[in-house]
Design an enzyme around this catalytic site. Structure first.
Site, PDB file in Angstrom:
ATOM      1  N   GLU A 102       0.808  -1.089  -0.131  1.00  0.00           N
ATOM      2  CA  GLU A 102       0.256  -0.043   0.272  1.00  0.00           C
ATOM      3  C   GLU A 102       0.737   1.626  -0.017  1.00  0.00           C
ATOM      4  O   GLU A 102       1.646   1.779   0.610  1.00  0.00           O
ATOM      5  CB  GLU A 102      -0.705  -0.278   1.023  1.00  0.00           C
ATOM      6  CG  GLU A 102      -2.205  -0.519   1.168  1.00  0.00           C
ATOM      7  CD  GLU A 102      -3.362   0.742  -0.420  1.00  0.00           C
ATOM      8  OE1 GLU A 102      -2.739   1.863  -0.828  1.00  0.00           O
ATOM      9  OE2 GLU A 102      -4.275   0.564   0.308  1.00  0.00           O
ATOM     10  N   ASP A 103       0.204   2.713  -0.764  1.00  0.00           N
ATOM     11  CA  ASP A 103       1.120   3.956  -0.407  1.00  0.00           C
ATOM     12  C   ASP A 103       0.794   4.410   0.924  1.00  0.00           C
ATOM     13  O   ASP A 103       1.492   4.930   1.463  1.00  0.00           O
ATOM     14  CB  ASP A 103       0.527   4.443  -1.378  1.00  0.00           C
ATOM     15  CG  ASP A 103      -1.004   5.262  -1.740  1.00  0.00           C
ATOM     16  OD1 ASP A 103      -1.736   3.829  -1.018  1.00  0.00           O
ATOM     17  OD2 ASP A 103      -1.332   5.824  -2.253  1.00  0.00           O
ATOM     18  N   ASP A 106      -3.674   4.952   6.555  1.00  0.00           N
ATOM     19  CA  ASP A 106      -4.424   6.617   7.225  1.00  0.00           C
ATOM     20  C   ASP A 106      -5.523   6.038   8.346  1.00  0.00           C
ATOM     21  O   ASP A 106      -5.521   5.999   9.588  1.00  0.00           O
ATOM     22  CB  ASP A 106      -5.337   7.571   6.567  1.00  0.00           C
ATOM     23  CG  ASP A 106      -5.804   8.737   6.434  1.00  0.00           C
ATOM     24  OD1 ASP A 106      -5.439   9.334   7.862  1.00  0.00           O
ATOM     25  OD2 ASP A 106      -5.684   9.664   5.295  1.00  0.00           O
ATOM     26  N   PHE A 155      -1.161  16.576   4.431  1.00  0.00           N
ATOM     27  CA  PHE A 155      -2.249  16.085   3.475  1.00  0.00           C
ATOM     28  C   PHE A 155      -1.157  15.857   2.348  1.00  0.00           C
ATOM     29  O   PHE A 155      -0.254  16.900   1.974  1.00  0.00           O
ATOM     30  CB  PHE A 155      -2.842  17.472   2.796  1.00  0.00           C
ATOM     31  CG  PHE A 155      -3.610  16.490   1.833  1.00  0.00           C
ATOM     32  CD1 PHE A 155      -5.020  15.560   1.687  1.00  0.00           C
ATOM     33  CD2 PHE A 155      -3.521  16.477   0.817  1.00  0.00           C
ATOM     34  CE1 PHE A 155      -5.545  15.644   1.197  1.00  0.00           C
ATOM     35  CE2 PHE A 155      -4.400  15.612  -0.483  1.00  0.00           C
ATOM     36  CZ  PHE A 155      -5.590  15.583  -0.201  1.00  0.00           C
ATOM     37  N   ARG A 168      -0.722  12.239  -8.931  1.00  0.00           N
ATOM     38  CA  ARG A 168       0.208  10.433  -8.995  1.00  0.00           C
ATOM     39  C   ARG A 168       1.038  10.706  -9.014  1.00  0.00           C
ATOM     40  O   ARG A 168       2.033   9.124  -8.761  1.00  0.00           O
ATOM     41  CB  ARG A 168      -0.965   9.487  -9.263  1.00  0.00           C
ATOM     42  CG  ARG A 168      -2.610  10.065  -8.985  1.00  0.00           C
ATOM     43  CD  ARG A 168      -2.859   8.177  -9.612  1.00  0.00           C
ATOM     44  NE  ARG A 168      -4.641   8.796  -9.036  1.00  0.00           N
ATOM     45  CZ  ARG A 168      -4.976   8.049  -7.656  1.00  0.00           C
ATOM     46  NH1 ARG A 168      -4.429   7.584  -6.538  1.00  0.00           N
ATOM     47  NH2 ARG A 168      -6.218   8.534  -7.132  1.00  0.00           N
TER      48      ARG A 168
END
Ligand code: PRP
Length: 178
Positions: A102-103, A106, A155, A168
């Protein structure tokens, strides 16, 4: 008057060189830990994980298969954290070693849901490799076996991560102010 969206220049948080070096380390660690595997099933979550997954898996030498989930999460107060699987993996994982790539983790709802599903389907082992860990916003416990970087509650965009589908393809991780 039209309300044009503004896409400001992000501030660099993690440079592409730093990402590169960390991925080298993670790949070496995966090679050591999975040296005895008969094949590792690497599962990404679209779309954010793609850049990280490609760069990571080009560097591991153990045999891998690749597949993808795509999810969407429902906000709202009636079902907080409910995650819907929009695209499922096709590979059978019963008795297999599975690495979820996963990136970012959160709130943790997406990864919690997928990890539970992979275990329910009878994987021999399930581990999580996440490039970014934003622990300050975590709402459910998600153990990260391989972590690229811990980040603060900012963010972030780039290297797979988007704001309104932009950014991206940045080669670095940046912060969008405001
Ligand atoms: C992001 C990220 C994870 C998820 C993590 O994906 O790639 O899949 O959110 O958030 P959580 O820990 O709060 O569940 P997103 O839903 O934004 O889709 P994308 O990868 O297509 O951008």
């Amino acid at each position: 008057m039209s309300q044009e969206k503004v896409f400001p220049e992000p501030t660099v948080l993690i440079s592409s060189e730093k990402i590169d070096r960390r991925i080298d380390e993670l790949a070496a660690q995966l090679d050591r830990d999975y040296a005895d595997t008969d094949g590792l099933v690497c599962v990404g979550v679209l779309k954010g994980s793609v850049f990280f997954l490609v760069d990571l898996l080009q560097r591991v030498t153990v045999p891998v298969e690749i597949d993808f989930f795509q999810t969407s999460s429902y906000g709202g107060t009636t079902s907080p954290g409910e995650v819907r699987i929009r695209k499922d993996i096709e590979v059978s994982i019963r008795g297999r070693d599975v690495l979820l790539v996963e990136d970012i983790v959160d709130t943790g709802y997406t990864l919690r849901t997928i990890l539970d599903l992979l275990r329910f389907r009878g994987a021999r082992s399930v581990r999580l490799c996440a490039l970014l860990d934003k622990a300050a916003t975590r709402e459910v416990v998600v153990p990260i076996d391989y972590c690229g970087f811990q980040i603060d509650n900012v963010f972030v965009v780039g290297y797979g991560l988007d704001y309104d589908e932009r950014y991206r393809n940045l080669t670095y991780i940046g912060v969008l102010e405001g």
